[in-house]
Design a protein around this motif. Structure first.
Motif, mmCIF file in Angstrom:
data_model
loop_
_atom_site.group_PDB
_atom_site.id
_atom_site.type_symbol
_atom_site.label_atom_id
_atom_site.label_comp_id
_atom_site.label_asym_id
_atom_site.label_seq_id
_atom_site.Cartn_x
_atom_site.Cartn_y
_atom_site.Cartn_z
ATOM 1 N N TYR A 37 3.304 33.354 -26.609
ATOM 2 C CA TYR A 37 2.924 34.444 -25.727
ATOM 3 C C TYR A 37 2.405 35.590 -26.568
ATOM 4 O O TYR A 37 2.662 35.657 -27.770
ATOM 5 C CB TYR A 37 4.118 34.925 -24.897
ATOM 6 C CG TYR A 37 4.597 33.938 -23.845
ATOM 7 C CD1 TYR A 37 4.424 34.206 -22.484
ATOM 8 C CD2 TYR A 37 5.230 32.753 -24.200
ATOM 9 C CE1 TYR A 37 4.867 33.318 -21.521
ATOM 10 C CE2 TYR A 37 5.670 31.857 -23.253
ATOM 11 C CZ TYR A 37 5.488 32.147 -21.916
ATOM 12 O OH TYR A 37 5.932 31.263 -20.955
ATOM 13 N N GLU A 46 1.781 37.870 -21.882
ATOM 14 C CA GLU A 46 1.097 36.788 -21.207
ATOM 15 C C GLU A 46 1.208 35.493 -21.994
ATOM 16 O O GLU A 46 1.294 35.497 -23.224
ATOM 17 C CB GLU A 46 -0.383 37.131 -20.988
ATOM 18 C CG GLU A 46 -1.174 37.279 -22.281
ATOM 19 C CD GLU A 46 -2.658 37.517 -22.045
ATOM 20 O OE1 GLU A 46 -3.103 37.490 -20.882
ATOM 21 O OE2 GLU A 46 -3.383 37.730 -23.048
ATOM 22 N N ALA A 60 -4.121 29.384 -21.766
ATOM 23 C CA ALA A 60 -4.764 30.424 -20.992
ATOM 24 C C ALA A 60 -6.269 30.236 -21.052
ATOM 25 O O ALA A 60 -6.815 29.791 -22.067
ATOM 26 C CB ALA A 60 -4.387 31.803 -21.532
#
Length: 119
Positions: A37, A46, A60
């Motif tokens: 993250y 995130e 992501a």
């Protein structure tokens, strides 16, 4: 208990590469989902990428095609290879271990390693 220690952060120019490593202690590493993250100043933490015990990965959208997550269960390590770095990638990167229990998931976190990408 799972203890996580990150390494590999630093300063790099845009377009360059870095490899982050996370070393885990404990006897359950091979059975848990591991992830990376990141948190930039003023923003929420995130998910960058994670990898399950069976090897399935998730990224992501912002890092797909540039970053690769991998794990070595024999060495109790998880790595994040970061290529084609952009200034937007600047953040503190955290290693995560997620252990499911009967009713909830328990997260363990490393202290973080800072990545700075200059323009």
């Amino acid at each position: 208990q799972v203890q996580l220690v990150e390494s590999g952060g630093g300063l790099v120019q845009a377009g360059g590469s870095l490899r982050l490593s996370c070393a885990a202690s404990g006897s359950i590493f091979s059975r848990v989902t591991m992830g990376w993250y990141r948190q930039a100043p003023g923003k929420q933490r995130e998910l960058v990428a994670d990898i399950r015990s069976g090897g399935n990965t998730n990224y992501a959208d912002s890092v797909k095609g540039r970053f690769t997550i991998s794990r070595d269960n024999a060495k109790n390590t998880v790595d994040l290879q970061m290529n084609s770095l952009k200034p937007e990638d600047t953040a503190v990167y955290y290693c995560n271990a997620r252990i499911p229990t009967i009713l909830y998931e328990t997260d363990y976190w490393g202290q973080g390693t800072k990545v700075t990408v200059s323009s």
